[in-house]
Motif scaffolding. Structure first.
Motif, short mmCIF file in Angstrom:
data_model
loop_
_atom_site.label_atom_id
_atom_site.label_comp_id
_atom_site.label_asym_id
_atom_site.label_seq_id
_atom_site.Cartn_x
_atom_site.Cartn_y
_atom_site.Cartn_z
N UNK A 193 -112.87 -29.94 -77.19
CA UNK A 193 -113.06 -30.47 -75.84
C UNK A 193 -112.31 -29.59 -74.84
N UNK A 194 -112.90 -29.41 -73.67
CA UNK A 194 -112.22 -28.63 -72.63
C UNK A 194 -110.96 -29.36 -72.17
N UNK A 195 -111.08 -30.68 -72.00
CA UNK A 195 -109.95 -31.50 -71.57
C UNK A 195 -109.28 -32.15 -72.78
N UNK A 196 -107.98 -32.35 -72.68
CA UNK A 196 -107.23 -33.02 -73.74
C UNK A 196 -107.66 -34.48 -73.84
N UNK A 197 -107.86 -34.94 -75.03
CA UNK A 197 -108.23 -36.34 -75.29
C UNK A 197 -107.06 -37.07 -75.93
N UNK A 198 -106.91 -38.35 -75.58
CA UNK A 198 -105.90 -39.22 -76.19
C UNK A 198 -106.62 -40.43 -76.79
N UNK B 151 -105.98 -31.67 -78.52
CA UNK B 151 -106.04 -30.57 -77.56
C UNK B 151 -106.91 -29.45 -78.12
N UNK B 152 -107.63 -28.78 -77.25
CA UNK B 152 -108.61 -27.76 -77.64
C UNK B 152 -107.98 -26.69 -78.54
N UNK C 74 -115.35 -37.07 -78.50
CA UNK C 74 -114.39 -36.18 -79.13
C UNK C 74 -115.19 -35.16 -79.94
N UNK C 75 -115.14 -33.93 -79.51
CA UNK C 75 -115.89 -32.87 -80.18
C UNK C 75 -115.00 -32.24 -81.25
N UNK C 76 -115.36 -32.48 -82.51
CA UNK C 76 -114.53 -32.06 -83.63
C UNK C 76 -115.04 -30.75 -84.20
N UNK C 77 -114.20 -29.73 -84.17
CA UNK C 77 -114.55 -28.45 -84.77
C UNK C 77 -114.38 -28.53 -86.29
N UNK D 63 -102.21 -33.24 -86.60
CA UNK D 63 -101.98 -33.74 -87.96
C UNK D 63 -101.63 -35.22 -87.92
N UNK D 64 -102.34 -36.00 -88.73
CA UNK D 64 -102.17 -37.46 -88.77
C UNK D 64 -101.95 -37.93 -90.20
N UNK D 65 -101.31 -39.09 -90.33
CA UNK D 65 -101.14 -39.73 -91.63
C UNK D 65 -102.04 -40.96 -91.69
N UNK D 66 -102.99 -40.96 -92.63
CA UNK D 66 -103.89 -42.10 -92.82
C UNK D 66 -103.49 -42.83 -94.10
#
Length: 455
Positions: free
Chosen positions: A340-345, A371-372, A408-411, A377-380
């Motif tokens: 994404x060009x803009x940061x997503x929360x 952020x682009x 949310x555009x996921x690379x 990194x997340x804990x699931x």
């Protein structure tokens, strides 16, 4: 036939019956607690020859009970404060499960006469007397050939500090002390000689489940486990209207978690970390210092990490649990790169499917930043382990119902199983590339093996 022979024949069956009578844990009631009880320590022996029938041991004549073989490993179980006088509900389970794990002596330390008293301060004074009693008994064991290294003391609440006092008497030469939610009141802020500390045994492992009430907050061992942060436990009542369970559930959870580790109902990996917040934020998932064994396992088998943990002095480790047994959860590291060009929360919810089962993890303890071209990194944490994951479902949400729906555009998204670190090929990382997550809409796809460069 003589009178004496007839009498012997008549009394013979009675004698045999008495020889097989079981000695049981002292059962008192609230009346005893109100009037107060004086200390009396009783030792009940359980072995594989008398699995369910405890036999009281003499403190002065160890040979009086032939089933007590001091050359075998010996585990002492030391309970804590008993305000109602009733026996602990876990007695049968812990003795049986320990004996299922190994051929040992299990000694249930019954100091209910002393622990049953509404005056907690009086009970605390009895902890030193109980420790003196056990110290004298262990000295007798030594005189009869027992090794201090083969002794394991499992102390619950006040029993944890009693175990520490005993260990200190032997200058830390006892093999192991396990402390299940050591008591906090009257021990918090005390110097090491007045409470449990790591020098009391060759290996001291501790679990904290009620550190904001009846338990001790700070580390006391070579490794201190803090399930769910060490305070409020999932599934325990949140209000006083639930009765006595409100007061004892968190504190008692330490015992039930430990039971699950003895019978291997759960194989819980714990993650060494400086704080529970850092653990939830996914900052403590590598455990490189524990290679090749991986992160320490909570509970009975944590002794296998002794050689690594003892030189580290004191280690804090965290994990989360389910509300009820089986308590173990399954951990995945989730690495997300967006464009994404803009940061997503926002928050991420992930489901794993294998055709017949599904398990879900919602990462929502705080909003995550995407952020682009920057890896997040997340804990699931899932409520169960799914073998052979066929499909993955992901949902992105912001929690803001007033703003327009975002995407949310996921690379790339990569899921790495963390609970089988010793055998990484058993659970190879799962990946997906170039997907778009529309807010609050679940996207389901088949994962593909991650590219080698992305391991």
């Amino acid at each position: 036939m003589s009178f004496w022979r007839c009498l012997a024949l008549l009394l013979g069956p009675v004698a045999i019956y008495r020889a097989h009578e079981c000695d049981v844990f002292t059962d008192l009631d609230l009346h005893h607690s109100i009037i107060g009880t004086s200390l009396y320590v009783k030792l009940l022996l359980y072995t594989r020859a008398n699995l369910i029938c405890g036999q009281e041991l003499s403190h002065h004549n160890l040979s009086a009970q032939p089933q007590f073989n001091v050359t075998k490993p010996t585990t002492f179980i030391v309970h804590g404060y008993r305000p109602t006088g009733s026996p602990p509900v876990w007695i049968h389970d812990i003795t049986q499960q320990l004996l299922a794990r190994g051929d040992m002596n299990v000694l249930l330390v019954d100091w209910n006469r002393g622990a049953a008293n509404v005056n907690y301060l009086k009970v605390v004074t009895y902890t030193h007397d109980t420790a003196d009693n056990l110290t004298a008994f262990i000295e007798s064991m030594q005189e009869n050939g027992a090794s201090l290294s083969s002794i394991h003391m499992i102390g619950i609440s006040l029993g944890a500090h009693i175990s520490g006092f005993v260990g200190a008497k032997f200058n830390g030469k006892i093999g192991r002390i396990t402390a299940l939610d050591p008591a906090g009141p009257m021990f918090t802020g005390k110097p090491p000689e007045d409470r449990l500390d790591p020098t009391d045994a060759q290996f001291v492992d501790v679990v904290h489940t009620d550190m904001d009430a009846f338990g001790f907050r700070k580390p006391l061992g070579h490794i201190d486990f803090y399930p769910n942060g060490g305070a409020d436990q999932p599934g325990c009542p949140k209000t006083i209207f639930s009765g006595s369970s409100y007061f004892k559930c968190d504190h008692q959870r330490s015992v039930f978690l430990y039971l699950g580790s003895i019978n291997r109902t759960c194989n819980i990996r714990a993650f060494p970390c400086s704080s529970y917040t850092d653990f939830l934020d996914g900052h403590c998932m590598d455990c490189d210092q524990f290679k090749p064994a991986g992160c320490p396992v909570f509970g009975y088998d944590s002794i296998e990490w002794k050689d690594t943990l003892v030189p580290l002095n004191q280690t804090k480790a965290f994990f989360t649990t389910n509300k009820q047994t089986p308590f173990c959860r399954t951990n995945y590291r989730v690495d997300v790169v967006t464009w994404n060009h803009d940061t997503r929360w926002g928050f991420i919810t992930i489901k794993l499917h294998n055709g017949s089962e599904v398990t879900e993890a919602t990462i929502n303890h705080k909003t995550s930043r995407f952020e682009k071209y920057t890896e997040t990194r997340l804990l699931a944490q899932f409520d169960k382990d799914i073998q052979k994951v066929y499909k993955i479902s992901i949902k992105f949400s912001t929690g803001n119902a007033l703003q327009p729906k975002l995407k949310l555009r996921v690379l790339r998204i990569r899921l790495t199983h963390l609970d089988d670190q010793c055998h990484p090929l058993t659970h190879r990382p799962l990946c997906r590339y170039d997907v778009i997550l529309e807010e609050n809409k679940e996207l389901t796809f088949r994962p593909i093996p991650c590219e080698e460069s992305n391991f």
